[in-house]
Design a protein around this motif. Structure first.
Motif, PDB file in Angstrom:
ATOM      1  N   GLY A 143      -2.233   9.870   3.212  1.00  0.00           N
ATOM      2  CA  GLY A 143      -2.161   8.594   3.929  1.00  0.00           C
ATOM      3  C   GLY A 143      -2.045   8.840   5.426  1.00  0.00           C
ATOM      4  O   GLY A 143      -2.691   8.164   6.232  1.00  0.00           O
ATOM      5  N   LEU A 144      -1.224   9.823   5.794  1.00  0.00           N
ATOM      6  CA  LEU A 144      -1.058  10.099   7.228  1.00  0.00           C
ATOM      7  C   LEU A 144      -2.347  10.604   7.852  1.00  0.00           C
ATOM      8  O   LEU A 144      -2.628  10.312   9.023  1.00  0.00           O
ATOM      9  CB  LEU A 144       0.090  11.091   7.451  1.00  0.00           C
ATOM     10  N   ALA A 145      -3.159  11.336   7.111  1.00  0.00           N
ATOM     11  CA  ALA A 145      -4.457  11.784   7.642  1.00  0.00           C
ATOM     12  C   ALA A 145      -5.357  10.580   7.904  1.00  0.00           C
ATOM     13  O   ALA A 145      -6.127  10.559   8.877  1.00  0.00           O
ATOM     14  CB  ALA A 145      -5.121  12.757   6.667  1.00  0.00           C
ATOM     15  N   HIS A 179      -4.538   2.896   3.204  1.00  0.00           N
ATOM     16  CA  HIS A 179      -3.662   3.118   2.052  1.00  0.00           C
ATOM     17  C   HIS A 179      -3.134   4.539   2.025  1.00  0.00           C
ATOM     18  O   HIS A 179      -3.887   5.484   2.296  1.00  0.00           O
ATOM     19  CB  HIS A 179      -4.433   2.964   0.724  1.00  0.00           C
ATOM     20  N   SER A 180      -1.890   4.686   1.652  1.00  0.00           N
ATOM     21  CA  SER A 180      -1.463   5.950   1.081  1.00  0.00           C
ATOM     22  C   SER A 180      -1.846   5.830  -0.399  1.00  0.00           C
ATOM     23  O   SER A 180      -1.138   5.195  -1.188  1.00  0.00           O
ATOM     24  CB  SER A 180       0.045   6.156   1.238  1.00  0.00           C
ATOM     25  N   ALA A 181      -2.998   6.425  -0.749  1.00  0.00           N
ATOM     26  CA  ALA A 181      -3.474   6.343  -2.141  1.00  0.00           C
ATOM     27  C   ALA A 181      -2.606   7.181  -3.070  1.00  0.00           C
ATOM     28  O   ALA A 181      -2.737   7.115  -4.299  1.00  0.00           O
ATOM     29  CB  ALA A 181      -4.935   6.781  -2.222  1.00  0.00           C
ATOM     30  N   VAL A 223      -1.033  13.026  -7.057  1.00  0.00           N
ATOM     31  CA  VAL A 223      -2.021  13.301  -6.009  1.00  0.00           C
ATOM     32  C   VAL A 223      -1.479  12.800  -4.671  1.00  0.00           C
ATOM     33  O   VAL A 223      -0.838  11.755  -4.632  1.00  0.00           O
ATOM     34  CB  VAL A 223      -3.349  12.536  -6.270  1.00  0.00           C
ATOM     35  N   VAL A 224      -1.767  13.520  -3.590  1.00  0.00           N
ATOM     36  CA  VAL A 224      -1.507  13.014  -2.240  1.00  0.00           C
ATOM     37  C   VAL A 224      -2.864  12.683  -1.627  1.00  0.00           C
ATOM     38  O   VAL A 224      -3.759  13.539  -1.601  1.00  0.00           O
ATOM     39  CB  VAL A 224      -0.767  14.069  -1.380  1.00  0.00           C
ATOM     40  N   MET A 225      -3.036  11.433  -1.182  1.00  0.00           N
ATOM     41  CA  MET A 225      -4.355  11.030  -0.673  1.00  0.00           C
ATOM     42  C   MET A 225      -4.251   9.788   0.209  1.00  0.00           C
ATOM     43  O   MET A 225      -3.308   9.002   0.069  1.00  0.00           O
ATOM     44  CB  MET A 225      -5.303  10.725  -1.839  1.00  0.00           C
ATOM     45  N   ALA A 281      13.831  10.339  -5.672  1.00  0.00           N
ATOM     46  CA  ALA A 281      12.680  11.076  -5.114  1.00  0.00           C
ATOM     47  C   ALA A 281      12.025  10.275  -4.000  1.00  0.00           C
ATOM     48  O   ALA A 281      12.115   9.050  -3.966  1.00  0.00           O
ATOM     49  CB  ALA A 281      11.634  11.333  -6.215  1.00  0.00           C
ATOM     50  N   GLU A 282      11.358  10.988  -3.098  1.00  0.00           N
ATOM     51  CA  GLU A 282      10.479  10.347  -2.119  1.00  0.00           C
ATOM     52  C   GLU A 282       9.305   9.748  -2.889  1.00  0.00           C
ATOM     53  O   GLU A 282       9.053  10.090  -4.030  1.00  0.00           O
ATOM     54  CB  GLU A 282       9.917  11.402  -1.153  1.00  0.00           C
ATOM     55  N   SER A 283       8.545   8.916  -2.202  1.00  0.00           N
ATOM     56  CA  SER A 283       7.323   8.311  -2.735  1.00  0.00           C
ATOM     57  C   SER A 283       7.612   7.070  -3.576  1.00  0.00           C
ATOM     58  O   SER A 283       8.767   6.650  -3.757  1.00  0.00           O
ATOM     59  CB  SER A 283       6.467   9.314  -3.511  1.00  0.00           C
TER      60      SER A 283
HETATM   61  O1  P1T Z   1       2.466  10.380   2.126  1.00  0.00           O
HETATM   62  P1  P1T Z   1       1.095   9.978   2.580  1.00  0.00           P
HETATM   63  O2  P1T Z   1       0.092   9.876   1.501  1.00  0.00           O
HETATM   64  O3  P1T Z   1       0.626  10.783   3.755  1.00  0.00           O
HETATM   65  O4  P1T Z   1       1.226   8.448   3.108  1.00  0.00           O
HETATM   66  C1  P1T Z   1       2.030   8.090   4.194  1.00  0.00           C
HETATM   67  C2  P1T Z   1       2.464   6.655   4.058  1.00  0.00           C
HETATM   68  C3  P1T Z   1       1.803   5.676   4.777  1.00  0.00           C
HETATM   69  N1  P1T Z   1       2.148   4.370   4.684  1.00  0.00           N
HETATM   70  C4  P1T Z   1       3.135   3.961   3.867  1.00  0.00           C
HETATM   71  C5  P1T Z   1       3.486   2.517   3.797  1.00  0.00           C
HETATM   72  C6  P1T Z   1       3.840   4.898   3.098  1.00  0.00           C
HETATM   73  O5  P1T Z   1       4.812   4.456   2.300  1.00  0.00           O
HETATM   74  C7  P1T Z   1       3.506   6.282   3.204  1.00  0.00           C
HETATM   75  C8  P1T Z   1       4.238   7.327   2.448  1.00  0.00           C
HETATM   76  N2  P1T Z   1       5.502   6.910   2.003  1.00  0.00           N
HETATM   77  C9  P1T Z   1       6.402   7.659   1.314  1.00  0.00           C
HETATM   78  C10 P1T Z   1       6.201   8.933   0.976  1.00  0.00           C
HETATM   79  C11 P1T Z   1       7.642   6.952   0.941  1.00  0.00           C
HETATM   80  O6  P1T Z   1       8.392   7.435   0.071  1.00  0.00           O
HETATM   81  O7  P1T Z   1       7.904   5.885   1.521  1.00  0.00           O
END
Ligand code: P1T
Length: 380
Positions: A75-77, A192-194, A204-206, A323-325
């Motif tokens: 998601g951050l990417a 989206h943070s997919a 998956v992290v996406m 947990a996170e996420s």
């Molecule tokens: O973790 P990532 O896939 O890079 O997504 C980042 C992100 C972006 N936007 C929102 C609203 C999010 O919640 C997140 C990631 N959030 C978590 C890991 C969490 O536990 O809130």
């Protein structure tokens, strides 16, 4: 095509011209044979494009009612790619309650390249226009916000963006397109943070972006390929598989979320519950207007606002995993101040309500009676 059909079939026509496999094959390849220099069949190198990723990108576009989808390594990417549309001196108006990692990317990475961020309360959309100046390029909205569950009026932000010729990007991670479709409400970019509900299985992290505008899509594709934070074919396959049940999972997340929010609201030891489905939520009317239901994300604070008590509760949970996420089929509990939002300075996060006693729940799709029993024994 209706949404519940799009999650399964959207963009999935003709995914395997070779054998007609119903699921797209996992093209586990970095490169593609060329018959003559430049003579390829649509793919030349898997950073630039991969057929499995392309099938997923079409699915992302379809469920968000957009024309172009882009899949990223996280998601951050995906957020990183959006901010790379900007130049030094450009300014962004962002909500002040947002995922801690997004705040960290904005303040610790992009501010040093001369992009300026204004973090403001957007619960009242009139506030947004006050921060527009000649350098403003982008409005960054997260709704519902992570973790305070504030609701931001997407249509009102789109009106400000259109009036001043700005881009409006909406992080739709918490809501998913099952609950709201920001492009239809006037946003230019949906992110989206997919990793969360779209994938749905915590494996998956996406990240994802969806846009309608062809020029904007071309610029973002250029950045995706030039910076290279793409996701692999195996992960693309897994998220495509997850997407097919998004609507049924979300329906249950919403039902369970409602039951647990109401249980917490009545609990004598709970001070405050943050969930947009309550009529008492300050922006409930906007939530009702722009969302189809209210989701399975809930935050709460116990009476006395005590850090040790919050830690005791999250440690005692047995079905909810600490947990996170969020957004997977299994229920998770988090402590934002020390986990997901630890990168936001204490005084900043406390201004928006992210106090040390705040607990965040991602309500899964288990039997809700088991979930309530678990909360009962943990809260005591
Ligand atoms: O973790 P990532 O896939 O890079 O997504 C980042 C992100 C972006 N936007 C929102 C609203 C999010 O919640 C997140 C990631 N959030 C978590 C890991 C969490 O536990 O809130």
């Amino acid at each position: 095509m209706k949404f519940n059909t799009k999650t399964i079939h959207g963009g999935q026509h003709d995914v395997d011209p070779a054998y007609g496999s119903v699921m797209p094959p996992i093209y586990q390849t970095s490169t593609y044979a060329q018959s003559t220099p430049g003579g390829h069949k649509g793919f030349e190198y898997s950073r630039s494009g991969n057929p499995t990723r392309a099938a997923l990108e079409r699915a992302f576009a379809s469920i968000e009612n957009g024309k172009h989808g882009l899949a990223f390594a996280s998601g951050l990417a995906a957020i990183d790619a959006v901010i790379k549309l900007l130049k030094p001196g450009d300014e962004v108006i962002s909500t002040n309650d947002l995922y801690g990692g997004t705040y960290r990317l904005f303040t610790k990475v992009f501010e040093q390249f001369g992009v300026k961020f204004h973090f403001i309360g957007m619960e009242n959309a009139d506030n947004v226009e006050k921060y527009v100046n000649d350098n403003t390029r982008l409005i960054w909205v997260e709704t519902p916000t992570n973790p305070m569950m504030n609701i931001i009026d997407i249509k009102a932000c789109a009106a400000v963006a259109q009036k001043h010729d700005l881009l409006l990007a909406v992080d739709n991670t918490f809501a998913t397109p099952y609950l709201q479709q920001p492009l239809d409400l006037g946003a230019d970019i949906v992110m989206h943070s997919a990793t969360k509900y779209l994938g749905g299985h915590s494996d998956v992290v996406m990240g994802a972006l969806v846009v309608n505008d062809d020029d904007l899509a071309e610029k973002l594709y250029f950045i995706q390929n030039a910076s290279g934070a793409v996701c692999g074919p195996q992960d693309s396959f897994l998220v495509l598989r997850g997407l097919k049940t998004l609507h049924v999972r979300m329906q249950r997340h919403c039902e369970n979320g409602k039951a647990i929010a109401e249980y917490l609201l009545d609990h004598p030891k709970i001070e405050k519950v943050y969930w947009p489905g309550f009529e008492s939520h300050p922006n409930h009317a906007i939530a009702r207007d722009q969302m189809r239901d209210f989701g399975g994300m809930i935050s709460f604070v116990t009476k006395g606002n005590n850090y040790d008590e919050a830690v005791r509760i999250v440690e005692n949970l047995k079905i909810f995993t600490l947990a996170e996420s969020l957004g997977g089929v299994e229920s998770l509990a988090g402590h934002p101040a020390s986990m997901t939002h630890a990168s936001i300075p204490k005084e900043e996060r406390e201004k928006t309500g992210v106090v040390d006693a705040l607990i965040r729940l991602s309500v899964g799709i288990e039997d809700v009676k088991d979930l309530i029993e678990d909360l009962e024994q943990a809260i005591g």
